[in-house]
Design an enzyme around this catalytic site. Structure first.
Site, PDB file in Angstrom:
ATOM      1  N   HIS A 186       0.926  -1.269   0.012  1.00 42.73           N
ATOM      2  CA  HIS A 186      -0.185  -0.052   0.062  1.00 42.73           C
ATOM      3  C   HIS A 186       0.819   1.284  -0.133  1.00 42.73           C
ATOM      4  O   HIS A 186       1.262   1.816   1.053  1.00 42.73           O
ATOM      5  CB  HIS A 186      -0.859  -0.043   1.138  1.00 42.73           C
ATOM      6  CG  HIS A 186      -1.802   1.115   1.479  1.00 42.73           C
ATOM      7  ND1 HIS A 186      -3.143   0.902   2.102  1.00 42.73           N
ATOM      8  CD2 HIS A 186      -2.006   2.388   0.737  1.00 42.73           C
ATOM      9  CE1 HIS A 186      -3.911   2.062   1.821  1.00 42.73           C
ATOM     10  NE2 HIS A 186      -3.199   2.759   1.094  1.00 42.73           N
TER      11      HIS A 186
ATOM     12  N   HIS B 280       1.165   4.751  -2.533  1.00 44.42           N
ATOM     13  CA  HIS B 280       0.669   5.580  -3.605  1.00 44.42           C
ATOM     14  C   HIS B 280       2.083   5.941  -4.089  1.00 44.42           C
ATOM     15  O   HIS B 280       2.604   6.967  -3.737  1.00 44.42           O
ATOM     16  CB  HIS B 280      -0.014   6.632  -3.355  1.00 44.42           C
ATOM     17  CG  HIS B 280      -1.289   6.144  -2.595  1.00 44.42           C
ATOM     18  ND1 HIS B 280      -2.674   5.935  -3.351  1.00 44.42           N
ATOM     19  CD2 HIS B 280      -1.591   5.851  -1.450  1.00 44.42           C
ATOM     20  CE1 HIS B 280      -3.552   5.220  -2.476  1.00 44.42           C
ATOM     21  NE2 HIS B 280      -3.245   5.245  -1.353  1.00 44.42           N
TER      22      HIS B 280
ATOM     23  N   HIS C  68      -9.696   0.833  -1.391  1.00 44.04           N
ATOM     24  CA  HIS C  68      -9.722   1.571  -0.026  1.00 44.04           C
ATOM     25  C   HIS C  68     -11.028   1.449   0.718  1.00 44.04           C
ATOM     26  O   HIS C  68     -11.910   1.754  -0.249  1.00 44.04           O
ATOM     27  CB  HIS C  68      -9.225   3.058  -0.015  1.00 44.04           C
ATOM     28  CG  HIS C  68      -7.828   3.226  -0.452  1.00 44.04           C
ATOM     29  ND1 HIS C  68      -7.136   2.633  -1.407  1.00 44.04           N
ATOM     30  CD2 HIS C  68      -6.713   4.104   0.235  1.00 44.04           C
ATOM     31  CE1 HIS C  68      -5.716   3.021  -1.212  1.00 44.04           C
ATOM     32  NE2 HIS C  68      -5.526   3.759  -0.361  1.00 44.04           N
TER      33      HIS C  68
ATOM     34  N   GLU D 120     -11.349   3.441   5.837  1.00 44.20           N
ATOM     35  CA  GLU D 120     -10.152   4.425   6.451  1.00 44.20           C
ATOM     36  C   GLU D 120     -11.061   5.470   7.273  1.00 44.20           C
ATOM     37  O   GLU D 120     -10.827   5.490   8.675  1.00 44.20           O
ATOM     38  CB  GLU D 120      -9.371   4.712   5.262  1.00 44.20           C
ATOM     39  CG  GLU D 120      -8.348   6.083   5.809  1.00 44.20           C
ATOM     40  CD  GLU D 120      -7.596   6.685   4.533  1.00 44.20           C
ATOM     41  OE1 GLU D 120      -8.032   6.465   3.437  1.00 44.20           O
ATOM     42  OE2 GLU D 120      -6.448   7.312   4.922  1.00 44.20           O
TER      43      GLU D 120
ATOM     44  N   ASP E 278       1.896   4.056   2.835  1.00 43.64           N
ATOM     45  CA  ASP E 278       0.752   4.987   1.943  1.00 43.64           C
ATOM     46  C   ASP E 278       1.277   6.042   1.290  1.00 43.64           C
ATOM     47  O   ASP E 278       1.200   5.761   0.067  1.00 43.64           O
ATOM     48  CB  ASP E 278      -0.237   5.497   3.450  1.00 43.64           C
ATOM     49  CG  ASP E 278      -1.503   5.623   2.739  1.00 43.64           C
ATOM     50  OD1 ASP E 278      -1.938   5.446   1.635  1.00 43.64           O
ATOM     51  OD2 ASP E 278      -2.374   6.280   3.470  1.00 43.64           O
ATOM     52  N   ASP E 279       1.748   7.110   1.924  1.00 44.44           N
ATOM     53  CA  ASP E 279       2.231   8.253   1.298  1.00 44.44           C
ATOM     54  C   ASP E 279       3.495   8.806   1.935  1.00 44.44           C
ATOM     55  O   ASP E 279       3.534   9.958   2.751  1.00 44.44           O
ATOM     56  CB  ASP E 279       1.164   9.322   1.015  1.00 44.44           C
ATOM     57  CG  ASP E 279      -0.063   8.752   0.103  1.00 44.44           C
ATOM     58  OD1 ASP E 279       0.018   8.790  -0.953  1.00 44.44           O
ATOM     59  OD2 ASP E 279      -1.132   8.493   0.986  1.00 44.44           O
TER      60      ASP E 279
HETATM   61  N1  HPA Z   1      -6.480   7.376   1.155  1.00 47.03           N
HETATM   62  C1  HPA Z   1      -7.412   7.624  -0.076  1.00 47.03           C
HETATM   63  N2  HPA Z   1      -6.778   7.990  -1.223  1.00 47.03           N
HETATM   64  C2  HPA Z   1      -5.349   8.048  -1.210  1.00 47.03           C
HETATM   65  C3  HPA Z   1      -4.664   7.997   0.072  1.00 47.03           C
HETATM   66  C4  HPA Z   1      -5.202   7.471   1.086  1.00 47.03           C
HETATM   67  O1  HPA Z   1      -4.712   7.317   2.102  1.00 47.03           O
HETATM   68  N3  HPA Z   1      -3.333   8.310  -0.281  1.00 47.03           N
HETATM   69  C5  HPA Z   1      -3.348   8.830  -1.633  1.00 47.03           C
HETATM   70  N4  HPA Z   1      -4.655   8.651  -2.165  1.00 47.03           N
HETATM   71 ZN    ZN Z   2      -3.779   4.892   0.352  1.00 45.70          ZN
END
Ligand code: HPA
Ligand code: ZN
Length: 358
Positions: A34, A36, A214, A217, A295-296
């Site tokens: 996971h 991006h 996703h 969250e 994630d990012d």
């Molecule tokens: N959630 C949803 N979309 C996203 C995320 C995330 O954590 N990071 C990049 N796009």
């Molecule tokens: Zn994500």
């Protein structure tokens, strides 16, 4: 109660001292499921690419941009994240972004990375689909050649846009069908439930693509159920709100559906007030197939090993066996061929067995 898999060889987890555990985890073979890729763009690279492409940024300096990284929720992050991605124009830009991430991943013991990318963020600005996919793919192929790191691409649809736009995006990507292994669903979750994308996920399934989404969250547990039932999702990205529905937790355990949990992300986007309050240890103890991911990473203060390290620091009750299980889950939850996953899992067992010998 904990549910543990059995290692391929006996490992005396009790012999691994807690101060050795961090180093053992950091050097262990692991998968990242996971990430991006646009979220791996460091501010320095954003400024380099802006200069290379003559793009004017809304921030005067790297420092000013970094200081904007204070988020109150998912949307406040996405606004900054999409602005950062606006510097990506050429195939070389997409290559350089992915290459920078893969280099760090290789140094962190990552043997398998399944990278999300958001084509609509780029095609909407007039960047051709081929430029995006071919640039990313070239970096993935190079990672395999240079480090033996298996890097694959997962095409994500932006859920704040329409399903028609997603269907068109999938069609546009068809000339590059063999360059990506699956589809995902990301961007603003609340108000954009999985059912909105049932047709495009069905189409992806017909094309033999893997499916992830996703869910849970910021959105409710019902979105996780819908992602399973209506999108046929094979993994749930985040999924931390599953605990609001005990029947769903039982189902996820029974069906062995992996959750790609992102601890530092969840803190930065205020999903949990602190890492100590994060429910990951509880999810693991419930027998869920939990994995740790970044994630990012450029936006959330850490790459994969920082996520493992911070998690351990905040939850000293996580044992060597728990950490082994998280690492093993990451490898086994990947979309790699079963024989390769077993090889990686054996390498992980060797690594922990050597750690236990001291
Ligand atoms: N959630 C949803 N979309 C996203 C995320 C995330 O954590 N990071 C990049 N796009
Ligand atoms: Zn994500």
């Amino acid at each position: 109660m904990s549910t543990f898999d059995t290692p391929s060889r006996p490992i005396d987890f009790g012999r691994i001292e807690s101060d050795e555990l961090v180093a053992l985890v950091r050097t262990a073979p692991k998968a990242e499921l996971h990430i991006h890729i646009e979220g791996s763009l460091e501010p320095e690279l954003i400024f380099d690419l802006a200069a290379r492409n003559g793009v004017t940024l809304a921030y005067p300096s790297v420092q000013a941009l970094r200081s904007a990284y204070a988020f109150k929720d998912l949307q406040s992050f996405l606004d900054v994240y999409y602005a950062g991605a606006s510097v990506l124009l050429t195939e070389q830009d997409f290559h350089d972004m992915a290459w920078a991430y893969l280099k760090r991943a290789a140094a962190e013991g990552v043997v398998c990375a399944e990278l999300f990318f958001d084509p609509q963020t780029h095609t909407q600005r007039g960047v051709p689909m081929g430029v995006v996919i071919q640039g990313l793919k070239r970096a993935c192929d190079q990672a395999q050649q240079v480090w033996g790191l298996r890097a694959e691409l997962i095409l994500c649809f932006l859920r704040h846009l329409t399903e028609e736009a997603a269907l068109q995006t999938l069609e546009e990507a068809m000339p590059y069908r063999d360059h990506f292994i699956g589809v995902g669903l990301d961007s603003s979750e609340v108000g954009h439930p999985p059912e909105k994308f049932a047709r495009v996920f069905a189409r992806a399934g017909e094309l033999g693509l893997h499916r992830v989404a996703h869910a849970g969250e910021e959105g409710p547990a019902a979105y996780i159920t819908a992602a399973l039932d209506l999108l046929k999702a094979q993994r749930i990205d985040h999924g931390v709100r599953c605990t609001e529905d005990p029947d769903l937790v039982q189902r996820l355990v029974r069906e062995g559906i992996p959750l790609t949990v992102c601890p530092l992300s969840n803190i930065k986007l205020c999903v949990f007030p602190s890492l100590a309050a994060h429910n990951l240890p509880g999810l693991l103890r419930a027998g869920l197939v939990v994995t740790v991911n970044s994630d990012d990473p450029a936006y959330f203060g850490g790459y994969l090993n920082e996520n493992y390290t911070a998690l351990l620091a905040a939850h000293p009750s996580l044992s060597a066996q728990h950490m082994w299980q998280l690492l093993r889950n990451s490898l086994m939850a990947s979309f790699a061929p079963p024989a390769l996953k077993l090889q990686w899992a054996q390498r992980l067992d060797e690594h922990f067995a050597a750690g236990a010998r001291g």
